[in-house]
Design an enzyme around this catalytic site. Structure first.
Site, short mmCIF file in Angstrom:
data_model
loop_
_atom_site.label_atom_id
_atom_site.label_comp_id
_atom_site.label_asym_id
_atom_site.label_seq_id
_atom_site.Cartn_x
_atom_site.Cartn_y
_atom_site.Cartn_z
CB THR A 13 8.94 13.78 16.71
OG1 THR A 13 8.36 12.53 16.35
CG2 THR A 13 10.37 13.55 17.17
CB SER A 58 0.73 12.77 13.72
OG SER A 58 1.66 11.81 13.29
CB THR A 89 6.59 13.50 10.35
OG1 THR A 89 6.96 12.33 11.09
CG2 THR A 89 7.47 14.67 10.78
NE ARG A 245 -1.36 4.16 -2.99
CZ ARG A 245 -0.23 3.50 -2.80
NH1 ARG A 245 -0.24 2.30 -2.24
NH2 ARG A 245 0.92 4.02 -3.16
CD GLN A 277 0.01 0.06 -6.39
OE1 GLN A 277 1.08 -0.49 -6.18
NE2 GLN A 277 -1.09 -0.61 -6.67
#
Length: 341
Positions: A13, A58, A89, A245, A277
């Site tokens: 960005t 990304s 990001t 997770r 998690q």
């Protein structure tokens, strides 16, 4: 001697412009980005640039591009005091984690940064992130060594260990946090470095590792998870490792089929890592009976590590070792501060 920093633009960005026809953000020329930040000319630090062409969204980041990025840093390692990587990001924490393992015995700063708003917009956070990242990348201690010889993320006034970070917000300027590790530095009027938290390599012979093996998958447990799907994942040919997770401090349903499937997987040489998690806290597999049963099934604790660090560490170790026992051994150790043992 003039400090030299290499600024590597991968995309994201920070270097985008709004298309007047569609209103969508799209990449624009890197030179335009530099022209938006005339403050860079005030640095005593010499800033050289390298641009990915075309820029990478990304979301499209991959092990191949991590290897390319590691090569760029390695090829220029002796010529610069530090490196700043401009990056989108969405996968920045994955890239920072991967580089932290690949750049073995790193003695110079590699600072990843970006922005939530394009650098051409009036309220952009990109200028401060970029300017401060360059200052951190050039910072040295009195003995001439790097102030922060780590792969880091700098965002919104905070410098964080890269392999401890997670993107926490899509909308706020404080997009990243290292929930289980203190900040390495905080930037206000002054940049305050927290030296006691900064990792310094035991060896100084920089030795980059370029091979990654991405035969790894992440899955999250949830109430009602299906046996046939889990067994199908665990039986996947060529799959070497699983990041699982779990709930809370590393808990899972006490279904006999789940423990049986996990036990079968570990017996076949598959590495299964237990990551909570929860954003904050630690996996403690001896705390509750459910965690203890996972341990009995051969599941390895991920301690207080992030999903991003666990999956990239597995890729790195699988690139180095064919023997799953070697991978299991090093997953239980902290290589560059990614977990607290």
């Amino acid at each position: 001697m003039t400090d030299k920093v290499l600024l590597i633009y991968t995309g994201g960005t920070i270097g985008m412009n709004r298309n007047p026809q569609t209103g969508a953000l799209e990449p624009f020329d890197f030179e335009h980005l530099l022209n938006r930040v005339p403050e860079l000319t005030q640095f005593k630090t010499e800033i050289a640039t390298y641009q990915f062409n075309p820029p990478i969204d990304s979301s499209d980041m991959s092990p191949r591009l991590w290897t390319e990025l590691a090569h760029i840093i390695a090829d220029n390692y002796d010529n610069y005091n530090g490196f700043v990587v401009l990056h989108g990001t969405d996968t920045m924490s994955y890239t920072a984690s991967a580089l932290s393992f690949m750049l073995e015995n790193l003695t110079k700063p590699v600072v990843l940064t970006g922005s939530q708003l394009p650098i051409g917009q009036l309220r952009t956070d990109g200028k401060e992130n970029l300017i401060t990242s360059i200052e951190i990348a050039a910072a040295r201690r009195q003995d001439g060594s790097a102030m922060v010889p780590e792969v880091c993320i700098y965002f919104n006034g905070h410098l964080m260990r890269g392999n401890r970070t997670t993107k926490q917000s899509a909308d706020e300027f404080n997009a990243f946090e290292s929930f289980n590790y203190p900040h390495l530095a905080d930037a206000g009027v002054q940049i305050t470095y927290h030296d006691e938290f900064i990792h310094r390599p035991q060896a100084t012979n920089f030795h980059p590792q370029f091979k990654l093996d991405n035969n790894v998958i992440i899955f999250s447990l949830f109430p009602g998870i299906r046996e046939d799907l889990i067994r199908h994942i665990i039986a996947t040919p060529n799959l070497r490792a699983i990041v699982m997770r779990t709930f809370g401090s590393g808990n899972a349903p006490q279904s006999p089929w789940l423990l049986s499937a996990l036990r079968e997987g570990t017996h076949r040489g598959k590495i299964i890592i237990n990551i909570s998690q929860c954003l904050q806290g630690c996996v403690e597999m001896s705390r509750y009976d459910t965690g203890y049963q996972l341990q009995e099934a051969g599941v390895i604790s991920g301690y207080d590590g992030t999903v991003e660090a666990a999956v990239t560490k597995l890729m790195y170790l699988q690139g180095k070792y064919d023997d799953p026992e070697q991978v299991r051994k090093y997953m239980k150790q902290s290589i560059c501060g990614e977990i607290s043992i």
